[in-house]
Each structure stands twice: as structure tokens, then as C-alpha cells.
Design an enzyme around this catalytic site. Structure first.
Site, PDB file in Angstrom:
ATOM      1  N   ARG A 236       0.850  -1.183   0.000  1.00  0.00           N
ATOM      2  CA  ARG A 236       0.000   0.000   0.000  1.00  0.00           C
ATOM      3  C   ARG A 236       0.889   1.237   0.000  1.00  0.00           C
ATOM      4  O   ARG A 236       1.938   1.275   0.654  1.00  0.00           O
ATOM      5  CB  ARG A 236      -0.935   0.021   1.220  1.00  0.00           C
ATOM      6  CG  ARG A 236      -2.067  -1.000   1.147  1.00  0.00           C
ATOM      7  CD  ARG A 236      -3.052  -0.656   0.048  1.00  0.00           C
ATOM      8  NE  ARG A 236      -4.203  -1.550   0.007  1.00  0.00           N
ATOM      9  CZ  ARG A 236      -4.315  -2.607  -0.782  1.00  0.00           C
ATOM     10  NH1 ARG A 236      -3.316  -2.935  -1.585  1.00  0.00           N
ATOM     11  NH2 ARG A 236      -5.410  -3.338  -0.776  1.00  0.00           N
ATOM     12  N   GLU A 265      -2.771   7.316  -3.505  1.00  0.00           N
ATOM     13  CA  GLU A 265      -3.934   6.458  -3.751  1.00  0.00           C
ATOM     14  C   GLU A 265      -4.914   6.511  -2.596  1.00  0.00           C
ATOM     15  O   GLU A 265      -6.107   6.276  -2.764  1.00  0.00           O
ATOM     16  CB  GLU A 265      -3.501   5.001  -3.933  1.00  0.00           C
ATOM     17  CG  GLU A 265      -2.724   4.733  -5.192  1.00  0.00           C
ATOM     18  CD  GLU A 265      -2.291   3.282  -5.265  1.00  0.00           C
ATOM     19  OE1 GLU A 265      -2.857   2.458  -4.531  1.00  0.00           O
ATOM     20  OE2 GLU A 265      -1.390   2.977  -6.050  1.00  0.00           O
ATOM     21  N   HIS A 304      -0.807   0.127  -9.824  1.00  0.00           N
ATOM     22  CA  HIS A 304      -1.465  -0.818  -8.914  1.00  0.00           C
ATOM     23  C   HIS A 304      -1.942  -2.043  -9.696  1.00  0.00           C
ATOM     24  O   HIS A 304      -3.104  -2.448  -9.634  1.00  0.00           O
ATOM     25  CB  HIS A 304      -2.636  -0.145  -8.205  1.00  0.00           C
ATOM     26  CG  HIS A 304      -2.970  -0.803  -6.895  1.00  0.00           C
ATOM     27  ND1 HIS A 304      -2.989  -0.133  -5.704  1.00  0.00           N
ATOM     28  CD2 HIS A 304      -3.278  -2.085  -6.586  1.00  0.00           C
ATOM     29  CE1 HIS A 304      -3.316  -0.962  -4.727  1.00  0.00           C
ATOM     30  NE2 HIS A 304      -3.488  -2.160  -5.249  1.00  0.00           N
TER      31      HIS A 304
END
Length: 337
Positions: A236, A265, A304
Site C-alpha cells: 500500500r 492512492e 497498482h
């Protein structure tokens, strides 16, 4: 027993409808194009099973309008979109997809590592864009004998270690819950994060995003990494403090980075959010337009994409079908507690 599926693609619908095992379990199917939440109640509410994604929202108001609902099969690992307390009070069982892409993400991790270690993007760009067939400044380095630091030895980290051993790498790892049996089996050593940063030629991150992992790599510890080391992040974005990474790259303390995630993000509920939420992806493109890392010559950034393979997405549907059949047979599996 009726199962209602919400917001599937036509390909996904066709796959679900072709599953004889569902029919054999006595499950009839119905499909809806909209999400399931208190503002989007389907015209018929007589289904006992709801199969949803994270774009649906299960709360008290919704559940009160679904008198027959007994089981929710979420097509995701996360379940923040479901009020578990409400489901417990109502006797509704919830099952999830506990894992689907651990090998997939581990393979992608090494794709990023090899892109950096062998300067593969630079070589490709030189031929494709510049039409220059030469080796100038393309010398890379072997992975054999190098030390890989694996932060997080869960389902993904475990497979990263297996692949690293295939390359002949030394491995050190850290985890809040060390798996000593796996350490012996795969012949790696656990150590503290500080020791890992000091020893590793490449550091790769495989931890969930929690309060305790926010800016796990930060301006206080990034300079503990070996000078000339590389950082890989497929977990992440918020696990790495962007400002600290930019500074360490500028100072040439870190040789490079491979990033499939960026801090901007935000906190995702699930990787698949990128496939299903076009608006979020569009907003993110705008935010990232001037991002300091995207055009950095020693950084590889991808959107991603580590989880995104045909096989991984297929496993999500397969596990969801298995969850529904298990519930229909009176023996639910992958139940969220």
C-alpha cells in the site's frame, strides 16, 4: 435457494451461469446491474444469498428491507462495506475471499526487481524510442548472492522468499508474528526492521496498511538502508513516506525504487477497486500528473497492477462460488468473524 449477484460484467455473469455445481446445489441465480445498498433496492427481495463487491454497502437500513437474506458472499478480501454487527444480530452469515493473488503479487515483485537490476525499461526505451542499439550505461547487477529484505512474511511475503531462493539470494525478514517453522524450511533469518534495512541490498514491502504501518519507511529510518539499495513496494502506498523517498533518491542514498502503489492512492478497501471504480482512477490520474516519482529516472512506477492477472481474478469467482455452495449445503466456509 436464490442467489442475487450485483454488478458483474457480462463475462463474469456467463461464467457464473455456466457453473453446474450451483445448480446441483439447488441455487437459482438472478443478476442486477446496480450495487446493493439502502438507496438501491432490487425490484425483488426474495433472495437468501447476496453476492456483492465493495461498491455495495450492507447496513441496518438495507437489511431491514431484505427479509429472506441469510448469507452474504463478498467478492473481496476486505469487508469494511458490511456492518458485521447488524449481520450478527440478524443471523446473516458473511463469507469473503481470504486470498486470491499471493503468488501473482510475488511474481510481480520480481518483475519490478528485474526491471531495476537489469535496467530493462532503459534498454527497451533506448531501442524503441531512440533507435540506439548499444550498451552504454545499461550494466546491471546479479541477484545471486545479494540480500533481499522481506518486510512482512504473510501469504505474499512467503512466496517472495521462495522465488528469491530460486535466484540464489540471501533473505532476511521481519514480521510482527515471526513464523519460525517457515524460517527453518525456507532458510532465512528474522531480524528487526532496523537490522533488515542495514543488511539488505533490496527491501521489499508486503504488509497491510494499518495505523502501525503508516509511513513504516520514513525520513527517520530510510537512511538506515544501505547506500545504493533498492526499495520495492507492492503493498500500500501509505506504507512509504513519499517525501522521505524522494529525498533519499535525490541524495543518491537509494539507488532506485519499484513502486506499484503510491501514497496518493489513499486507503483502498481492496485492490479490485481500481478495476471497478473508474471515477476514482480518473481522480487519481489528475493527482499523479505532477508526481515527483513518476518521471524519476531511477524509479519504476506501475498503476497498482500487481494483482491483475486472469488467473487471480478467476480465483475470486471460484472462491465465491465455493462459498455459496458451502452455505447452501449447510457448511459455510471462509466465514468472517
Amino acid at each position: 435457494m436464490k442467489a442475487a449477484f450485483f454488478v458483474l460484467t457480462q463475462q463474469q455473469r456467463d461464467y457464473i451461469m455456466a457453473q453446474k455445481s450451483l445448480r446441483n446445489a439447488g441455487v437459482t441465480l438472478v443478476f442486477y446491474d446496480e450495487v446493493l445498498d439502502a438507496d438501491h433496492i432490487p425490484p425483488e427481495v426474495d433472495f437468501e444469498i447476496a453476492s456483492i463487491f465493495i461498491d455495495s454497502s450492507i447496513d441496518e437500513k438495507l437489511v431491514s428491507k431484505l427479509p429472506n437474506l441469510k448469507f452474504i458472499a463478498t467478492q473481496s478480501t476486505g469487508y469494511d462495506h458490511i456492518d458485521l454487527d447488524v449481520c450478527k444480530r440478524r443471523g446473516i452469515i458473511v463469507s469473503s475471499v481470504p486470498s486470491y493473488g499471493e503468488r501473482t503479487v510475488a511474481e510481480y515483485t520480481f518483475a519490478l526487481i528485474l526491471m531495476l537490476s537489469r535496467k530493462m525499461y532503459d534498454a527497451y526505451h533506448r531501442i524503441r524510442e531512440k533507435r540506439q542499439f548499444n550498451l552504454r550505461e545499461l550494466q546491471g547487477f546479479d541477484l545471486y548472492g545479494k540480500t533481499l529484505g522481506v518486510v512482512g512474511t504473510g501469504s505474499i511475503g512467503k512466496h517472495v522468499i521462495r522465488i528469491a531462493k530460486g535466484f540464489g539470494m540471501n533473505v532476511v525478514a521481519c514480521d510482527v508474528y515471526p513464523n519460525e517453522a517457515m524460517s527453518k524450511e525456507l532458510e532465512f533469518k528474522y531480524c528487526s526492521l532496523e537490522e533488515l534495512l542495514e543488511q539488505s541490498d533490496i527491501v521489499t514491502l508486503h504488509v497491510p496498511y494499518l495505523k502501525s504501518t503508516h509511513h513504516l519507511i520514513n525520513k527517520e529510518n530510510i537512511y538506515q538502508m544501505k547506500r545504493g539499495a533498492y526499495l520495492i513496494n507492492t503493498s500500500r502506498g501509505q506504507v512509504v513516506e513519499t517525501e522521505a523517498l524522494v529525498r533519499a533518491l535525490k541524495d543518491e542514498h537509494i539507488a532506485g525504487a519499484g513502486l506499484d502503489v503510491l501514497e496518493e492512492e489513499g486507503a483502498l478497501k481492496d485492490d479490485l477497486e481500481f478495476l471497478r471504480d473508474a471515477l476514482k482512477a480518473e481522480r487519481l490520474r489528475t493527482v499523479l500528473a505532477g508526481h515527483a516519482l513518476i518521471d524519476h529516472p531511477r524509479v519504476i512506477v506501475t498503476p497498482h497492477n500487481a494483482f491483475n492477472t486472469k488467473e487471480a481474478l478467476q480465483r475470486i469467482l471460484d472462491v465465491t462460488v465455493q462459498n455459496i455452495i458451502a452455505f447452501a449445503s449447510g457448511k459455510p466456509i471462509n466465514v468472517v468473524k
